[in-house]
Write a protein that holds these residues in place. Sequence first.
Motif, PDB file in Angstrom:
ATOM      1  N   SER A  35      82.572  19.590 -23.121  1.00 19.83           N
ATOM      2  CA  SER A  35      83.862  20.172 -22.734  1.00 19.83           C
ATOM      3  C   SER A  35      84.404  19.604 -21.432  1.00 19.83           C
ATOM      4  O   SER A  35      85.366  20.136 -20.872  1.00 19.83           O
ATOM      5  CB  SER A  35      83.735  21.697 -22.633  1.00 19.83           C
ATOM      6  N   ARG A  36      83.786  18.536 -20.924  1.00 17.86           N
ATOM      7  CA  ARG A  36      84.232  17.831 -19.715  1.00 17.86           C
ATOM      8  C   ARG A  36      84.145  18.702 -18.453  1.00 17.86           C
ATOM      9  O   ARG A  36      85.053  18.749 -17.644  1.00 17.86           O
ATOM     10  CB  ARG A  36      85.665  17.312 -19.892  1.00 17.86           C
ATOM     11  N   ALA A  37      83.033  19.413 -18.322  1.00 17.80           N
ATOM     12  CA  ALA A  37      82.688  20.161 -17.102  1.00 17.80           C
ATOM     13  C   ALA A  37      83.798  21.092 -16.622  1.00 17.80           C
ATOM     14  O   ALA A  37      84.256  20.985 -15.479  1.00 17.80           O
ATOM     15  CB  ALA A  37      82.300  19.192 -15.990  1.00 17.80           C
ATOM     16  N   PRO A  38      84.240  22.044 -17.448  1.00 18.95           N
ATOM     17  CA  PRO A  38      85.321  22.935 -17.009  1.00 18.95           C
ATOM     18  C   PRO A  38      84.936  23.828 -15.838  1.00 18.95           C
ATOM     19  O   PRO A  38      85.803  24.297 -15.113  1.00 18.95           O
ATOM     20  CB  PRO A  38      85.601  23.778 -18.265  1.00 18.95           C
ATOM     21  N   GLN A  39      83.631  24.071 -15.629  1.00 20.15           N
ATOM     22  CA  GLN A  39      83.209  24.942 -14.531  1.00 20.15           C
ATOM     23  C   GLN A  39      82.844  24.162 -13.270  1.00 20.15           C
ATOM     24  O   GLN A  39      82.382  24.744 -12.292  1.00 20.15           O
ATOM     25  CB  GLN A  39      82.046  25.819 -14.973  1.00 20.15           C
ATOM     26  N   GLY A  40      83.011  22.838 -13.308  1.00 18.38           N
ATOM     27  CA  GLY A  40      82.796  22.039 -12.110  1.00 18.38           C
ATOM     28  C   GLY A  40      81.397  21.457 -12.005  1.00 18.38           C
ATOM     29  O   GLY A  40      80.453  21.927 -12.641  1.00 18.38           O
ATOM     30  N   PHE A  52      88.779  32.023 -14.889  1.00 19.28           N
ATOM     31  CA  PHE A  52      89.411  33.289 -14.509  1.00 19.28           C
ATOM     32  C   PHE A  52      89.017  34.398 -15.492  1.00 19.28           C
ATOM     33  O   PHE A  52      88.672  35.518 -15.064  1.00 19.28           O
ATOM     34  CB  PHE A  52      90.937  33.126 -14.491  1.00 19.28           C
ATOM     35  N   LYS A  53      89.047  34.110 -16.775  1.00 21.33           N
ATOM     36  CA  LYS A  53      88.695  35.127 -17.761  1.00 21.33           C
ATOM     37  C   LYS A  53      87.217  35.483 -17.689  1.00 21.33           C
ATOM     38  O   LYS A  53      86.834  36.642 -17.881  1.00 21.33           O
ATOM     39  CB  LYS A  53      89.055  34.652 -19.172  1.00 21.33           C
ATOM     40  N   ARG A  54      86.375  34.497 -17.398  1.00 20.61           N
ATOM     41  CA  ARG A  54      84.943  34.766 -17.259  1.00 20.61           C
ATOM     42  C   ARG A  54      84.693  35.745 -16.106  1.00 20.61           C
ATOM     43  O   ARG A  54      83.812  36.597 -16.179  1.00 20.61           O
ATOM     44  CB  ARG A  54      84.195  33.446 -17.007  1.00 20.61           C
ATOM     45  N   GLU A  55      85.491  35.630 -15.058  1.00 24.26           N
ATOM     46  CA  GLU A  55      85.291  36.462 -13.867  1.00 24.26           C
ATOM     47  C   GLU A  55      85.957  37.827 -13.990  1.00 24.26           C
ATOM     48  O   GLU A  55      85.418  38.826 -13.494  1.00 24.26           O
ATOM     49  CB  GLU A  55      85.835  35.725 -12.642  1.00 24.26           C
ATOM     50  N   THR A  56      87.119  37.895 -14.642  1.00 20.79           N
ATOM     51  CA  THR A  56      87.906  39.132 -14.649  1.00 20.79           C
ATOM     52  C   THR A  56      88.033  39.796 -16.016  1.00 20.79           C
ATOM     53  O   THR A  56      88.406  40.968 -16.095  1.00 20.79           O
ATOM     54  CB  THR A  56      89.326  38.861 -14.137  1.00 20.79           C
ATOM     55  N   GLY A  57      87.774  39.043 -17.082  1.00 19.20           N
ATOM     56  CA  GLY A  57      87.967  39.594 -18.422  1.00 19.20           C
ATOM     57  C   GLY A  57      89.396  39.452 -18.925  1.00 19.20           C
ATOM     58  O   GLY A  57      89.695  39.824 -20.058  1.00 19.20           O
ATOM     59  N   LEU A  58      90.280  38.896 -18.095  1.00 17.53           N
ATOM     60  CA  LEU A  58      91.676  38.701 -18.454  1.00 17.53           C
ATOM     61  C   LEU A  58      92.070  37.249 -18.254  1.00 17.53           C
ATOM     62  O   LEU A  58      91.477  36.546 -17.429  1.00 17.53           O
ATOM     63  CB  LEU A  58      92.593  39.573 -17.591  1.00 17.53           C
ATOM     64  N   THR A  59      93.078  36.789 -18.989  1.00 17.05           N
ATOM     65  CA  THR A  59      93.628  35.470 -18.722  1.00 17.05           C
ATOM     66  C   THR A  59      94.503  35.552 -17.475  1.00 17.05           C
ATOM     67  O   THR A  59      94.950  36.648 -17.090  1.00 17.05           O
ATOM     68  CB  THR A  59      94.478  34.971 -19.896  1.00 17.05           C
ATOM     69  N   PRO A  60      94.790  34.426 -16.818  1.00 13.37           N
ATOM     70  CA  PRO A  60      95.688  34.469 -15.651  1.00 13.37           C
ATOM     71  C   PRO A  60      97.039  35.107 -15.968  1.00 13.37           C
ATOM     72  O   PRO A  60      97.577  35.877 -15.165  1.00 13.37           O
ATOM     73  CB  PRO A  60      95.821  32.999 -15.270  1.00 13.37           C
ATOM     74  N   MET A  61      97.598  34.810 -17.129  1.00 14.31           N
ATOM     75  CA  MET A  61      98.887  35.380 -17.489  1.00 14.31           C
ATOM     76  C   MET A  61      98.793  36.883 -17.672  1.00 14.31           C
ATOM     77  O   MET A  61      99.667  37.645 -17.224  1.00 14.31           O
ATOM     78  CB  MET A  61      99.421  34.719 -18.768  1.00 14.31           C
ATOM     79  N   GLN A  62      97.722  37.347 -18.327  1.00 20.72           N
ATOM     80  CA  GLN A  62      97.538  38.786 -18.503  1.00 20.72           C
ATOM     81  C   GLN A  62      97.404  39.484 -17.155  1.00 20.72           C
ATOM     82  O   GLN A  62      97.949  40.573 -16.955  1.00 20.72           O
ATOM     83  CB  GLN A  62      96.296  39.047 -19.356  1.00 20.72           C
ATOM     84  N   ILE A 104      95.236  23.561  -6.854  1.00 20.25           N
ATOM     85  CA  ILE A 104      94.922  23.997  -5.489  1.00 20.25           C
ATOM     86  C   ILE A 104      93.477  24.468  -5.390  1.00 20.25           C
ATOM     87  O   ILE A 104      92.796  24.232  -4.383  1.00 20.25           O
ATOM     88  CB  ILE A 104      95.885  25.124  -5.064  1.00 20.25           C
ATOM     89  N   LEU A 105      92.985  25.096  -6.457  1.00 24.50           N
ATOM     90  CA  LEU A 105      91.639  25.669  -6.448  1.00 24.50           C
ATOM     91  C   LEU A 105      90.565  24.711  -6.942  1.00 24.50           C
ATOM     92  O   LEU A 105      89.412  25.109  -7.100  1.00 24.50           O
ATOM     93  CB  LEU A 105      91.629  26.951  -7.287  1.00 24.50           C
ATOM     94  N   GLY A 106      90.939  23.460  -7.207  1.00 22.52           N
ATOM     95  CA  GLY A 106      89.932  22.464  -7.537  1.00 22.52           C
ATOM     96  C   GLY A 106      89.558  22.371  -8.993  1.00 22.52           C
ATOM     97  O   GLY A 106      88.552  21.720  -9.338  1.00 22.52           O
ATOM     98  N   TYR A 107      90.331  22.999  -9.889  1.00 19.60           N
ATOM     99  CA  TYR A 107      90.036  22.901 -11.318  1.00 19.60           C
ATOM    100  C   TYR A 107      90.707  21.661 -11.901  1.00 19.60           C
ATOM    101  O   TYR A 107      91.796  21.270 -11.475  1.00 19.60           O
ATOM    102  CB  TYR A 107      90.498  24.161 -12.054  1.00 19.60           C
ATOM    103  N   ALA A 108      90.036  21.076 -12.898  1.00 24.93           N
ATOM    104  CA  ALA A 108      90.539  19.827 -13.466  1.00 24.93           C
ATOM    105  C   ALA A 108      91.884  20.022 -14.154  1.00 24.93           C
ATOM    106  O   ALA A 108      92.720  19.117 -14.156  1.00 24.93           O
ATOM    107  CB  ALA A 108      89.525  19.259 -14.457  1.00 24.93           C
ATOM    108  N   ASN A 109      92.114  21.191 -14.732  1.00 25.31           N
ATOM    109  CA  ASN A 109      93.364  21.462 -15.428  1.00 25.31           C
ATOM    110  C   ASN A 109      93.545  22.968 -15.576  1.00 25.31           C
ATOM    111  O   ASN A 109      92.660  23.765 -15.227  1.00 25.31           O
ATOM    112  CB  ASN A 109      93.387  20.779 -16.808  1.00 25.31           C
ATOM    113  N   GLN A 110      94.675  23.355 -16.111  1.00 26.71           N
ATOM    114  CA  GLN A 110      94.992  24.775 -16.261  1.00 26.71           C
ATOM    115  C   GLN A 110      94.041  25.463 -17.230  1.00 26.71           C
ATOM    116  O   GLN A 110      93.686  26.625 -17.049  1.00 26.71           O
ATOM    117  CB  GLN A 110      96.436  24.924 -16.746  1.00 26.71           C
ATOM    118  N   SER A 111      93.610  24.741 -18.258  1.00 23.38           N
ATOM    119  CA  SER A 111      92.690  25.311 -19.239  1.00 23.38           C
ATOM    120  C   SER A 111      91.354  25.694 -18.603  1.00 23.38           C
ATOM    121  O   SER A 111      90.817  26.787 -18.846  1.00 23.38           O
ATOM    122  CB  SER A 111      92.463  24.325 -20.389  1.00 23.38           C
TER     123      SER A 111
END
Length: 310
Positions: free
Chosen positions: A165-170, A293-303, A280-287
């Motif tokens: 998945s191309r290291a989405p968690q860094g 974000f969902k892993r940490e909060t249970g919600l998507t950023p938009m939600q 700004i937060l160092g993620y490769a992309n919005q996905s």
Amino acid sequence: MTGNAAYVHCPVLLALAGAHGHEPIHSALEVTFNQSGRIAWKGANANGYQIRSMVGEVDVMITSTILYFIWNSGYIEAEAQSGRKVIAIEDRPTFAYVLPPGTHVGFRLKEVGQNRQLSVELERDFLLGAAGFEHPASFDIGETWDYKDPLSWQLAGVIYDECISRAPQGTLYTETAATLLAMHLVRNLSTATRLKEIRRGGLPPSLLRRACDYMMSRLGDDISLQEVAASVQLSTGHFSTAFKQSLDVAPHAWLRRQRIERAKTLFHDPDLDLAQIAMILGYANQSSFGVAFKRETGLTPMQWRVREAI
């Protein structure tokens, strides 16, 4: 490579001995694969493959410690020869092996298809840092076929998913998993006689604060575990273990939590969209940001944004 399968005639051992930890002596290997991914950091790298078919033979000399994991959902008819030993790589759900530097091995692949494979290459300095050796000269890894250690398999699954998945968690996330894998490998398969004692009770408050401050100062960067450990002058193995003892959370998870808390603040800026916040937060992309974000909060950023706007 991702997407549709591609036929590749490999001049080197693409899927059975890692990307760089070997020297090809003889190779005639043909591979059809659906997807692949690679993550590299100082002293180590990992390569994940989704294999459709593979046939041929190859002889290699291993130059770094190689761990290889195979999850088989299809079929395998193959064997390996190391010295006078001939090892059948059986048609079964899983198979793994560990090859130390200096191993001369030949693979004969009559028919291999429909499986996932992971190679993890660990250089000597990375192993030393993970295990915290006092006397490097006393340390060697033993050649092991049919490696069944359950924890190593769990860590391999984590690393494989990140590769594909191309290291989405860094990088910090993958490197932490690889450090634990290396530490476990050394303690189970090495000839080591003297290991540094990992201090119980976690990091001293001053070092813990320094490490946290360093990560906060690099919030927008894809930092490595070695960089954070070096900021407090500890080995990676010692640091990651002691950090978790101190805060009951691994360094990568602590950093993810800080990034998500920062994201919640940035959401209040109407001039920033999600892609900009992710950058700004160092993620490769919005996905990747959305997954974290969902892993940490249970919600998507938009939600989250919609809920906070109510």
